[in-house]
Design a protein around this motif. Structure first.
Motif, PDB file in Angstrom:
ATOM      1  N   GLU A   1       0.828  -1.199   0.000  1.00 49.85           N
ATOM      2  CA  GLU A   1       0.000   0.000   0.000  1.00 49.85           C
ATOM      3  C   GLU A   1       0.865   1.254   0.000  1.00 49.85           C
ATOM      4  O   GLU A   1       0.553   2.242  -0.663  1.00 49.85           O
ATOM      5  N   ARG A   2       1.999   1.193   0.769  1.00 49.40           N
ATOM      6  CA  ARG A   2       2.897   2.349   0.779  1.00 49.40           C
ATOM      7  C   ARG A   2       3.455   2.617  -0.625  1.00 49.40           C
ATOM      8  O   ARG A   2       3.591   3.772  -1.052  1.00 49.40           O
ATOM      9  N   GLU A   3       3.785   1.543  -1.338  1.00 50.19           N
ATOM     10  CA  GLU A   3       4.294   1.718  -2.702  1.00 50.19           C
ATOM     11  C   GLU A   3       3.238   2.366  -3.592  1.00 50.19           C
ATOM     12  O   GLU A   3       3.542   3.244  -4.406  1.00 50.19           O
ATOM     13  N   GLU A   4       1.978   1.923  -3.437  1.00 45.35           N
ATOM     14  CA  GLU A   4       0.897   2.531  -4.217  1.00 45.35           C
ATOM     15  C   GLU A   4       0.738   4.009  -3.877  1.00 45.35           C
ATOM     16  O   GLU A   4       0.536   4.850  -4.765  1.00 45.35           O
ATOM     17  N   VAL A   5       0.835   4.332  -2.576  1.00 43.07           N
ATOM     18  CA  VAL A   5       0.702   5.723  -2.147  1.00 43.07           C
ATOM     19  C   VAL A   5       1.853   6.561  -2.704  1.00 43.07           C
ATOM     20  O   VAL A   5       1.665   7.690  -3.172  1.00 43.07           O
ATOM     21  N   ASP A   6       3.081   6.019  -2.684  1.00 50.17           N
ATOM     22  CA  ASP A   6       4.229   6.739  -3.250  1.00 50.17           C
ATOM     23  C   ASP A   6       4.020   7.016  -4.738  1.00 50.17           C
ATOM     24  O   ASP A   6       4.314   8.123  -5.226  1.00 50.17           O
ATOM     25  N   ASN A   7       3.540   5.999  -5.454  1.00 48.15           N
ATOM     26  CA  ASN A   7       3.276   6.179  -6.888  1.00 48.15           C
ATOM     27  C   ASN A   7       2.207   7.244  -7.123  1.00 48.15           C
ATOM     28  O   ASN A   7       2.300   8.046  -8.066  1.00 48.15           O
ATOM     29  N   ARG A   8       1.177   7.233  -6.263  1.00 53.76           N
ATOM     30  CA  ARG A   8       0.105   8.208  -6.408  1.00 53.76           C
ATOM     31  C   ARG A   8       0.621   9.618  -6.154  1.00 53.76           C
ATOM     32  O   ARG A   8       0.262  10.568  -6.879  1.00 53.76           O
ATOM     33  N   ILE A   9       1.481   9.781  -5.151  1.00 51.94           N
ATOM     34  CA  ILE A   9       2.067  11.099  -4.868  1.00 51.94           C
ATOM     35  C   ILE A   9       2.880  11.581  -6.060  1.00 51.94           C
ATOM     36  O   ILE A   9       2.781  12.740  -6.482  1.00 51.94           O
ATOM     37  N   ASP A  10       3.717  10.680  -6.617  1.00 52.66           N
ATOM     38  CA  ASP A  10       4.517  11.058  -7.793  1.00 52.66           C
ATOM     39  C   ASP A  10       3.620  11.453  -8.967  1.00 52.66           C
ATOM     40  O   ASP A  10       3.911  12.419  -9.692  1.00 52.66           O
ATOM     41  N   GLU A  11       2.544  10.684  -9.152  1.00 56.98           N
ATOM     42  CA  GLU A  11       1.626  10.969 -10.257  1.00 56.98           C
ATOM     43  C   GLU A  11       0.954  12.323 -10.079  1.00 56.98           C
ATOM     44  O   GLU A  11       0.860  13.118 -11.027  1.00 56.98           O
ATOM     45  N   ILE A  12       0.480  12.605  -8.860  1.00 54.76           N
ATOM     46  CA  ILE A  12      -0.195  13.880  -8.597  1.00 54.76           C
ATOM     47  C   ILE A  12       0.765  15.044  -8.799  1.00 54.76           C
ATOM     48  O   ILE A  12       0.435  16.052  -9.437  1.00 54.76           O
ATOM     49  N   GLU A  13       1.984  14.911  -8.263  1.00 55.09           N
ATOM     50  CA  GLU A  13       2.958  15.992  -8.383  1.00 55.09           C
ATOM     51  C   GLU A  13       3.329  16.242  -9.846  1.00 55.09           C
ATOM     52  O   GLU A  13       3.495  17.388 -10.269  1.00 55.09           O
ATOM     53  N   ALA A  14       3.472  15.147 -10.630  1.00 53.32           N
ATOM     54  CA  ALA A  14       3.808  15.302 -12.046  1.00 53.32           C
ATOM     55  C   ALA A  14       2.681  16.024 -12.795  1.00 53.32           C
ATOM     56  O   ALA A  14       2.929  16.889 -13.646  1.00 53.32           O
ATOM     57  N   LYS A  15       1.422  15.664 -12.477  1.00 55.74           N
ATOM     58  CA  LYS A  15       0.292  16.298 -13.162  1.00 55.74           C
ATOM     59  C   LYS A  15       0.137  17.757 -12.742  1.00 55.74           C
ATOM     60  O   LYS A  15      -0.208  18.613 -13.560  1.00 55.74           O
ATOM     61  N   ILE A  16       0.388  18.039 -11.468  1.00 53.57           N
ATOM     62  CA  ILE A  16       0.262  19.419 -10.998  1.00 53.57           C
ATOM     63  C   ILE A  16       1.287  20.307 -11.700  1.00 53.57           C
ATOM     64  O   ILE A  16       1.026  21.484 -11.982  1.00 53.57           O
ATOM     65  N   GLU A  17       2.460  19.742 -11.999  1.00 49.94           N
ATOM     66  CA  GLU A  17       3.477  20.508 -12.720  1.00 49.94           C
ATOM     67  C   GLU A  17       3.002  20.910 -14.120  1.00 49.94           C
ATOM     68  O   GLU A  17       3.502  21.875 -14.703  1.00 49.94           O
ATOM     69  N   GLU A  18       2.027  20.155 -14.699  1.00 52.09           N
ATOM     70  CA  GLU A  18       1.501  20.479 -16.028  1.00 52.09           C
ATOM     71  C   GLU A  18       0.528  21.655 -15.996  1.00 52.09           C
ATOM     72  O   GLU A  18       0.159  22.187 -17.042  1.00 52.09           O
ATOM     73  N   ARG A  19       0.105  22.066 -14.808  1.00 50.20           N
ATOM     74  CA  ARG A  19      -0.960  23.055 -14.704  1.00 50.20           C
ATOM     75  C   ARG A  19      -0.608  24.362 -15.415  1.00 50.20           C
ATOM     76  O   ARG A  19      -1.435  24.937 -16.129  1.00 50.20           O
ATOM     77  N   GLY A  20       0.638  24.824 -15.229  1.00 47.95           N
ATOM     78  CA  GLY A  20       1.041  26.076 -15.859  1.00 47.95           C
ATOM     79  C   GLY A  20       0.922  26.018 -17.371  1.00 47.95           C
ATOM     80  O   GLY A  20       0.398  26.943 -18.009  1.00 47.95           O
ATOM     81  N   ASP A  21       1.412  24.915 -17.975  1.00 47.35           N
ATOM     82  CA  ASP A  21       1.333  24.768 -19.436  1.00 47.35           C
ATOM     83  C   ASP A  21      -0.116  24.697 -19.901  1.00 47.35           C
ATOM     84  O   ASP A  21      -0.477  25.282 -20.938  1.00 47.35           O
ATOM     85  N   LEU A  22      -0.950  23.971 -19.117  1.00 51.90           N
ATOM     86  CA  LEU A  22      -2.359  23.842 -19.504  1.00 51.90           C
ATOM     87  C   LEU A  22      -3.072  25.192 -19.431  1.00 51.90           C
ATOM     88  O   LEU A  22      -3.873  25.530 -20.314  1.00 51.90           O
ATOM     89  N   GLU A  23      -2.800  25.962 -18.389  1.00 50.82           N
ATOM     90  CA  GLU A  23      -3.447  27.265 -18.263  1.00 50.82           C
ATOM     91  C   GLU A  23      -2.999  28.203 -19.379  1.00 50.82           C
ATOM     92  O   GLU A  23      -3.796  28.976 -19.922  1.00 50.82           O
ATOM     93  N   GLU A  24      -1.706  28.121 -19.731  1.00 47.54           N
ATOM     94  CA  GLU A  24      -1.204  28.952 -20.833  1.00 47.54           C
ATOM     95  C   GLU A  24      -1.860  28.564 -22.153  1.00 47.54           C
ATOM     96  O   GLU A  24      -2.255  29.427 -22.945  1.00 47.54           O
ATOM     97  N   ARG A  25      -1.994  27.256 -22.396  1.00 46.92           N
ATOM     98  CA  ARG A  25      -2.636  26.801 -23.625  1.00 46.92           C
ATOM     99  C   ARG A  25      -4.116  27.199 -23.643  1.00 46.92           C
ATOM    100  O   ARG A  25      -4.632  27.588 -24.696  1.00 46.92           O
ATOM    101  N   ARG A  26      -4.761  27.150 -22.488  1.00 51.19           N
ATOM    102  CA  ARG A  26      -6.174  27.514 -22.445  1.00 51.19           C
ATOM    103  C   ARG A  26      -6.355  28.994 -22.792  1.00 51.19           C
ATOM    104  O   ARG A  26      -7.295  29.370 -23.501  1.00 51.19           O
ATOM    105  N   GLU A  27      -5.464  29.856 -22.299  1.00 51.28           N
ATOM    106  CA  GLU A  27      -5.530  31.269 -22.654  1.00 51.28           C
ATOM    107  C   GLU A  27      -5.343  31.459 -24.160  1.00 51.28           C
ATOM    108  O   GLU A  27      -6.029  32.269 -24.786  1.00 51.28           O
ATOM    109  N   THR A  28      -4.403  30.674 -24.724  1.00 51.99           N
ATOM    110  CA  THR A  28      -4.172  30.763 -26.173  1.00 51.99           C
ATOM    111  C   THR A  28      -5.420  30.342 -26.942  1.00 51.99           C
ATOM    112  O   THR A  28      -5.812  30.981 -27.923  1.00 51.99           O
TER     113      THR A  28
END
Length: 651
Positions: free
Chosen positions: A462-489
């Motif tokens: 379960e800890r491994e799953e939680v670690d993977n989920r944290i990595d996944e969330i952090e990676a997706k959150i990093e995309e937010r800036g690019d997505l917001e910029e593209r949405r403005e475009t």
């Protein structure tokens, strides 16, 4: 096609068998070029020659020739066009300057037959002509595509917002798991130490201990395998259920897709047939308009002065004998087709019939356009349905194959699960057989140790799953800036597309009104206060729907001798005023559509209705916006133009 740079070199035009030209070789220069001479000196044919080289198909082949060609050279480039008569039609070939001449035909090649000039003369739909080069279907398709992308971006950004609130909870869960893992590991260590403290020194006891440990080790391994099978089975069942839901959705979508047996190709054939009929009607309407205008002009002059004399080619003088002249109070006129005297009312009646016929042809053309629009929309819909149906069927086939594979896998896992449960039961029975009192504590300790080890494995997994989920969330959150910029475009692009048509219409109206005001001031039409276009909204039928569309209303404001103002119509403008208005309207289209960026030429012809001084002012005005202006004038009209211009007197 050439780049939108200015013409910097001399321009050579060589032509053979174009219009009325046998053969010619003419040198033009950047700026204003004046083709001057008497009537019937091939000035219009020469303009058609330039049009052909630039890409227009509105040029004609010499009547007694089966083939002709033109070469246009400037700025170290050469453009060629070949005309050949095949089966009664003129076929164009070669390497012209423009691949698509539509804009140039509408707003740069301003001969008498130019549609922009005709639209003003005939009080036709000015807005339709200005907007004709704009592919509104393509704009709507781009808008639909961007709207879909925007919805997808909104969904992804909303998902990222939810992930942002989920991350603290997931991180807290990881801390809790770390604490539970540490506590469980400590318990396991204590139990292992406790087992070591048991006094089993004798060989028999040692053998007994080894037997007990082996039995519990086998039991632990079997339980671990059982959990693995149960997990795999649960995963497969969830995947199977998800695939079933997807299959049901795909089948529902397939049922919703209109499965009419209408062929887009057959509709294409109908559209082409209707377009051919519309082109034929366009020609007919144009010819009828020319006939009506010609006859109205002749009727306004009380008939036609018959010229029975022959022109003398040697001295170039124009002469003729007027054989009949109407009395001022006569109601008869000389027929300009047969030369006999005809009652004016009969000609008026015939003209009215021609006008009615032209109006009927216009209505028929409008009906054809509505049919074309309906069929084009239906063709597009059918093609989209066919494409969507193919995608759905392909995906459905893939889902059904996957369902079959997973069904087989579920059957295999269920069989393995039953077998493993039976094995665990056997091993548990075997372990329970070690009920010696002397070893009861050892057995209990082994059982507890076995349980804790399984629990530790689950916690670490379960800890491994939680670690993977944290990595996944952090990676997706990093995309937010690019997505917001593209949405403005995307938002900016949508605004641009949605307002593009409005901007073009507004710019066209502003350009016409500004230039018309300047031209009226320069040319001093004193009895006209203002000529301007008003842009307004109106409801029209588009296929089977009623939609709101813009309309261009042309207004003429005059002042009476008493000083009061009133609004007039195009029909009451003088021929000179109508021609100037049409030319300014064409100039507005030329500027709004940036025609100078695709073709550096503008051609002017049939300006005889305008007096020579005003022609000079008009040419000066147009020169500012064109790299190379070629204008055909009579000798007397050309005298008012600047001596700095290039003059061509022989073609």
């Amino acid at each position: 096609m050439s780049s939108p740079e200015s013409v910097t070199s001399s321009i050579t035009v060589q032509a053979k068998n174009i219009g009325g030209i046998d053969s010619t070789d003419v040198l033009l220069q950047p700026g204003v070029n004046v083709l001057t001479g008497r009537n019937a000196t091939n000035r219009t044919s020469f303009l058609q020659t330039i049009m052909a080289a630039l890409g227009s198909r509105r040029s004609s082949l010499k009547g007694d020739a089966d083939a002709g060609h033109v070469e246009l050279s400037f700025d170290d480039e050469q453009y060629t066009r070949y005309l050949e008569r095949r089966n009664g039609e003129v076929v164009f070939d070669g390497d012209p300057y423009l691949e698509d001449p539509e804009l140039a035909d509408l707003f740069a090649f301003l001969l008498e037959s130019n549609e922009a000039r005709r639209a003003v003369r005939g009080s036709e739909d000015l807005r339709e002509l200005i907007m004709r080069p704009i592919d509104t279907d393509e704009i709507e398709a781009e808008i639909s595509m961007l709207e879909a992308e925007k919805r997808d971006l909104d969904d992804r950004l909303e998902q990222l917002s939810r992930l942002g609130t989920e991350l603290p909870d997931v991180e807290d869960r990881r801390v809790t798991l770390e604490d539970e893992i540490d506590a469980t590991a400590e318990q396991i260590a204590d139990l292992e130490a406790e087992l070591e403290e048991f006094d089993l020194d004798i060989d028999a006891s040692r053998d007994r201990k080894e037997e007990i440990e082996s039995a519990f080790a086998d039991l632990q391994e079997a339980r671990t395998e059982l959990e693995s099978i149960e997990y795999d089975l649960e995963t497969e069942r969830e995947s199977y259920a998800e695939l079933e839901r997807e299959r049901d959705e795909l089948e529902t979508e397939l049922e919703a897709v209109d499965d009419e047996h209408e062929s887009p190709d057959r509709l294409e054939g109908q559209i082409q047939e209707l377009r051919a009929r519309k082109r034929s009607l366009d020609t007919t309407v144009s010819e009828l308009q020319s006939v009506v205008r010609f006859n109205e002009d002749r009727l306004a002059d009380d008939g036609f002065a018959l010229d029975l004399g022959a022109s003398d080619a040697s001295d170039g003088e124009e002469d003729g004998a007027i054989t009949e002249q109407l009395l001022a109070d006569s109601t008869d006129v000389v027929c300009w087709t047969c030369g006999s005297q005809v009652d004016r009312e009969r000609i008026d009646s015939t003209l009215e019939q021609l006008r009615s016929l032209r109006q009927a042809k216009l209505e028929e053309r409008s009906d054809l356009q509505e049919q074309i629009d309906d069929l084009a929309a239906r063709r597009k819909e059918l093609r989209q349905q066919t494409e969507k149906r193919g995608e759905l069927e392909t995906r459905l086939s893939s889902v059904e194959d996957e369902l079959e594979r997973r069904s087989q896998r579920i059957d295999e896992l269920e069989t393995s699960l039953e077998e493993q449960r039976a094995r665990v039961d056997d091993l548990e029975s075997h372990a329970d057989a070690f009920d010696d009192a002397a070893y009861s504590d050892v057995i209990d300790t082994h059982r507890e140790l076995n349980r804790l080890e399984l629990e530790l494995e689950d916690l670490e997994a379960e800890r491994e799953e939680v670690d993977n989920r944290i990595d996944e969330i952090e990676a997706k959150i990093e995309e937010r800036g690019d997505l917001e910029e593209r949405r403005e475009t995307v938002d900016d692009e949508l605004i641009d597309l949605r307002t593009r048509v409005d901007r073009i219409e507004e710019n066209a109206v502003d350009a016409f009104n500004d230039h018309m005001s300047s031209i009226l001031s320069i040319l001093e039409y004193r009895n006209i206060d203002r000529i301007w276009i008003e842009r307004r909204e109106k409801t029209v039928r588009e296929g089977r729907r009623k939609v709101t569309r813009s309309a261009f209303d042309l207004h003429i404001v005059r002042t009476t001798e008493a000083g009061s103002t009133y609004e007039d119509t195009v029909d009451h403008l003088s021929e000179s005023e109508r021609e100037v208005t049409g030319l300014v309207f064409a100039l507005a289209g030329y500027l709004v559509h940036d025609v100078h960026e695709i073709v550096p030429f503008m051609l002017l012809d049939s300006l005889e209705a305008i007096d020579s001084n005003r022609i000079g002012d008009l040419v000066d005005y147009f020169e500012e916006y064109v790299d190379c202006l070629v204008v055909a004038l009579l000798r007397e009209d050309a005298e008012a133009l600047s001596d700095t211009y290039t003059y061509v007197r022989e073609i």
